[in-house]
Write a protein that holds these residues in place. Structure first.
Motif, PDB file in Angstrom:
ATOM      1  N   TYR A 260     164.388 -12.336-119.858  1.00 36.37           N
ATOM      2  CA  TYR A 260     163.394 -11.961-120.860  1.00 36.37           C
ATOM      3  C   TYR A 260     162.884 -13.128-121.698  1.00 36.37           C
ATOM      4  O   TYR A 260     162.191 -12.925-122.684  1.00 36.37           O
ATOM      5  CB  TYR A 260     163.964 -10.893-121.795  1.00 36.37           C
ATOM      6  CG  TYR A 260     164.177  -9.550-121.137  1.00 36.37           C
ATOM      7  CD1 TYR A 260     163.165  -8.930-120.412  1.00 36.37           C
ATOM      8  CD2 TYR A 260     165.397  -8.896-121.248  1.00 36.37           C
ATOM      9  CE1 TYR A 260     163.356  -7.692-119.819  1.00 36.37           C
ATOM     10  CE2 TYR A 260     165.613  -7.645-120.661  1.00 36.37           C
ATOM     11  CZ  TYR A 260     164.578  -7.054-119.944  1.00 36.37           C
ATOM     12  OH  TYR A 260     164.780  -5.830-119.365  1.00 36.37           O
ATOM     13  N   GLY A 261     163.257 -14.336-121.370  1.00 35.06           N
ATOM     14  CA  GLY A 261     162.694 -15.474-122.081  1.00 35.06           C
ATOM     15  C   GLY A 261     163.588 -16.118-123.117  1.00 35.06           C
ATOM     16  O   GLY A 261     163.176 -17.049-123.805  1.00 35.06           O
TER      17      GLY A 261
ATOM     18  N   CYS B   9     167.724   1.369-121.212  1.00 34.76           N
ATOM     19  CA  CYS B   9     166.562   0.516-120.944  1.00 34.76           C
ATOM     20  C   CYS B   9     166.955  -0.719-120.143  1.00 34.76           C
ATOM     21  O   CYS B   9     166.246  -1.128-119.212  1.00 34.76           O
ATOM     22  CB  CYS B   9     165.902   0.115-122.263  1.00 34.76           C
ATOM     23  SG  CYS B   9     165.143   1.483-123.153  1.00 34.76           S
ATOM     24  N   LEU B  10     168.081  -1.349-120.506  1.00 30.82           N
ATOM     25  CA  LEU B  10     168.551  -2.495-119.721  1.00 30.82           C
ATOM     26  C   LEU B  10     168.931  -2.074-118.306  1.00 30.82           C
ATOM     27  O   LEU B  10     168.682  -2.804-117.350  1.00 30.82           O
ATOM     28  CB  LEU B  10     169.755  -3.137-120.412  1.00 30.82           C
ATOM     29  CG  LEU B  10     169.501  -3.862-121.738  1.00 30.82           C
ATOM     30  CD1 LEU B  10     170.821  -4.401-122.302  1.00 30.82           C
ATOM     31  CD2 LEU B  10     168.500  -5.002-121.560  1.00 30.82           C
TER      32      LEU B  10
ATOM     33  N   ALA C  67     163.854  -2.388-117.718  1.00 28.77           N
ATOM     34  CA  ALA C  67     162.561  -2.111-118.336  1.00 28.77           C
ATOM     35  C   ALA C  67     161.979  -3.374-118.952  1.00 28.77           C
ATOM     36  O   ALA C  67     162.709  -4.321-119.267  1.00 28.77           O
ATOM     37  CB  ALA C  67     162.740  -1.038-119.408  1.00 28.77           C
ATOM     38  N   PRO C  68     160.663  -3.412-119.145  1.00 30.62           N
ATOM     39  CA  PRO C  68     160.055  -4.548-119.846  1.00 30.62           C
ATOM     40  C   PRO C  68     160.638  -4.687-121.246  1.00 30.62           C
ATOM     41  O   PRO C  68     161.132  -3.720-121.840  1.00 30.62           O
ATOM     42  CB  PRO C  68     158.566  -4.169-119.909  1.00 30.62           C
ATOM     43  CG  PRO C  68     158.372  -3.209-118.792  1.00 30.62           C
ATOM     44  CD  PRO C  68     159.661  -2.440-118.674  1.00 30.62           C
ATOM     45  N   VAL C  69     160.561  -5.891-121.784  1.00 31.60           N
ATOM     46  CA  VAL C  69     161.205  -6.150-123.064  1.00 31.60           C
ATOM     47  C   VAL C  69     160.665  -5.234-124.159  1.00 31.60           C
ATOM     48  O   VAL C  69     161.409  -4.815-125.055  1.00 31.60           O
ATOM     49  CB  VAL C  69     161.052  -7.641-123.452  1.00 31.60           C
ATOM     50  CG1 VAL C  69     159.588  -7.989-123.729  1.00 31.60           C
ATOM     51  CG2 VAL C  69     161.929  -7.967-124.657  1.00 31.60           C
TER      52      VAL C  69
ATOM     53  N   GLY D 228     163.842   1.222-127.212  1.00 32.92           N
ATOM     54  CA  GLY D 228     165.181   1.796-127.116  1.00 32.92           C
ATOM     55  C   GLY D 228     166.059   1.365-128.278  1.00 32.92           C
ATOM     56  O   GLY D 228     166.823   2.165-128.822  1.00 32.92           O
ATOM     57  N   ALA D 229     165.924   0.097-128.668  1.00 36.44           N
ATOM     58  CA  ALA D 229     166.698  -0.399-129.808  1.00 36.44           C
ATOM     59  C   ALA D 229     166.251   0.271-131.102  1.00 36.44           C
ATOM     60  O   ALA D 229     167.080   0.543-131.985  1.00 36.44           O
ATOM     61  CB  ALA D 229     166.550  -1.920-129.912  1.00 36.44           C
ATOM     62  N   VAL D 230     164.958   0.539-131.245  1.00 34.23           N
ATOM     63  CA  VAL D 230     164.457   1.260-132.417  1.00 34.23           C
ATOM     64  C   VAL D 230     165.111   2.641-132.510  1.00 34.23           C
ATOM     65  O   VAL D 230     165.551   3.073-133.581  1.00 34.23           O
ATOM     66  CB  VAL D 230     162.922   1.396-132.367  1.00 34.23           C
ATOM     67  CG1 VAL D 230     162.423   2.359-133.447  1.00 34.23           C
ATOM     68  CG2 VAL D 230     162.257   0.037-132.540  1.00 34.23           C
ATOM     69  N   CYS D 231     165.201   3.333-131.387  1.00 35.89           N
ATOM     70  CA  CYS D 231     165.836   4.664-131.362  1.00 35.89           C
ATOM     71  C   CYS D 231     167.302   4.579-131.804  1.00 35.89           C
ATOM     72  O   CYS D 231     167.775   5.386-132.609  1.00 35.89           O
ATOM     73  CB  CYS D 231     165.745   5.260-129.967  1.00 35.89           C
ATOM     74  SG  CYS D 231     164.067   5.667-129.445  1.00 35.89           S
TER      75      CYS D 231
END
Length: 438
Positions: free
Chosen positions: A270-271, A319-320, A324-326, A332-335
């Motif tokens: 993811y960079g 998500c991981l 999934a795209p970043v 997902g982290a917001v949830c």
């Protein structure tokens, strides 16, 4: 009945009638809460940046996923081993001085790691030693913090106080990781860790200036006797120990693998640090959403709402797992962050309302011990296990487990029995004859 008393919650606070909406920020009317809030928020900001810096400092120091797991485990092991002792100390000595001493030690440990990264030679054994020192400090700081909050605000403002502290954690978890990702890329992990050390020093100053009610004289009991008293309270409430078991397995199966495989995925796919900083900032943003949504609202069944929220803790790992795209991982982290704020506020308030003030530090230490006991094992095995079988199976087990565990705990009668008090002084759960459920 316990044999000694400590801070009397709300003993010198005026109690004025108010609406829930008008009282959202009521704890700030009391100077001691405002001072503590400011100092604690600064230290939280440093801590939120340090998590990103430490992960990438280890990886950029030619460390592997396993090395990162060992460093995280080194922090948690002494915290787990000394938590019960920390709880006894927090109920015996003035909690402010316990926290102050712990922050002094954390200033030194984080500063030491910053120096190691700055000189370009950070041997694993030294990182483990300094991480363990910081974890030891947390074993004393956290139980004392849990016990001190009722001395900062009146009983009828505890949920607001916990909500505001949760919002502070959330806000720092938005700004801190995102800024840390940029600073690590520009100035290196050592700069961020030096800022963290300075934030603990500022917290020390705030705690020195804080004035709390003088605690009553306490009878000197043996540590075994004090631990036995705390254990009697802990095991007498089904809701208390059941959620603690859920905590423990969550940290082992879900969260430890996520905290190891998340940075590794960001590093490889993811960079780098900026992506992981954005994901962690998403978690913080969700925490703000959850905290704001809960301010001024008091669910009739607080633990039902709290446990229902924990289903969302599986979202980032899912998500991981799906690669999934970043941007989706951030969502997902917001949830998960939203769920965390709702859960933590309602859980902390329930404990502070239900548990005797003189035992809060010990009960907190039992909860934390149960919650984190399996965490070091999770950190230690997540990296090697992922190297052996791949990231996907490890993450899949975590997602499945979280959904099942939340459903099982939510179904317990003891969780549904805990109710919000209609007014100050009423019990928050309906007593059941011949039953230990809380």
């Amino acid at each position: 009945m316990l044999n000694y008393a400590v801070f009397q919650s709300g003993m010198d606070f005026p109690r004025r009638p108010r609406s829930h909406r008008a009282g959202r920020f009521a704890p700030f009317r009391h100077g001691r809460f405002g001072l503590f809030f400011a100092a604690y928020s600064i230290s939280l900001f440093g801590t939120s940046m340090a998590a990103v810096a430490l992960s990438f400092g280890v990886l950029e120091n030619n460390g592997s996923a396993a090395d990162l797991g060992y460093v995280n485990a080194a922090r948690i092991v002494p915290m787990v081993l000394f938590l019960l002792g920390g709880g006894v100390v927090g109920d015996w000595l003035p909690r402010r001085w316990v926290m102050l001493t712990a922050d002094c030690v954390r200033t030194v440990s984080q500063g030491g790691i910053a120096v190691l990264f700055a000189v370009g030679h950070a041997p694993l054994w030294a990182l483990l030693l300094l991480a363990a020192t910081g974890g030891l400090s947390e074993a004393f700081f956290n139980p004392a913090l849990s016990g001190m909050i009722p001395a900062l605000a009146p009983k009828d403002q505890l949920q607001e106080a916990n909500g505001l502290l949760s919002l502070s954690r959330s806000a720092t978890n938005v700004v801190g990781p995102a800024l840390a990702g940029v600073l690590v890329a520009v100035a290196g992990a050592q700069t961020v860790l030096a800022i963290d050390a300075a934030s603990y020093a500022i917290s020390v100053v705030g705690l020195l200036l804080l004035r709390l009610p003088t605690p009553a004289v306490r009878q000197r009991l043996s540590m075994i006797t004090q631990l036995r008293e705390g254990w009697t309270i802990f095991r007498s409430h089904t809701w208390l120990w059941a959620v603690t078991v859920q905590f423990s397995l969550f940290n082992l199966i879900v969260w430890a693998p996520y905290l190891i495989l998340g940075p590794v995925s960001a590093y490889r796919s993811y960079g780098g640090a900026s992506a992981w900083g954005a994901i962690m900032a998403g978690y913080g943003a969700g925490s703000i959403i959850g905290g704001l949504a809960l301010l001024g609202r008091r669910p009739a069944r607080p633990l039902v709402v709290a446990i229902a929220a924990t289903f969302l803790w599986a979202a980032p790992s899912a998500c991981l797992l799906l690669a999934a795209p970043v941007a989706v991982v951030v969502v997902g982290a917001v949830c998960a962050g939203t769920a965390s704020a709702v859960f933590n506020t309602l859980w902390s308030t329930t404990m502070q309302q239900q548990v005797p003030a003189e035992a809060l530090s010990r009960i907190s230490s039992y909860v934390s011990l149960g919650a984190y006991a399996a965490g070091p094992l999770g950190f230690a095995i997540a990296g090697p296990l992922a190297q052996a079988v791949g990231n996907a199976p490890v993450l899949a087990v975590g997602v499945g487990w979280q959904l099942v565990a939340s459903a099982v705990v939510l179904a317990l009668p003891a969780i549904r029995a805990v109710r919000q008090p209609a007014k100050l002084g009423e019990p928050i759960s309906r007593p059941r004859p011949h039953s230990r459920s809380g």
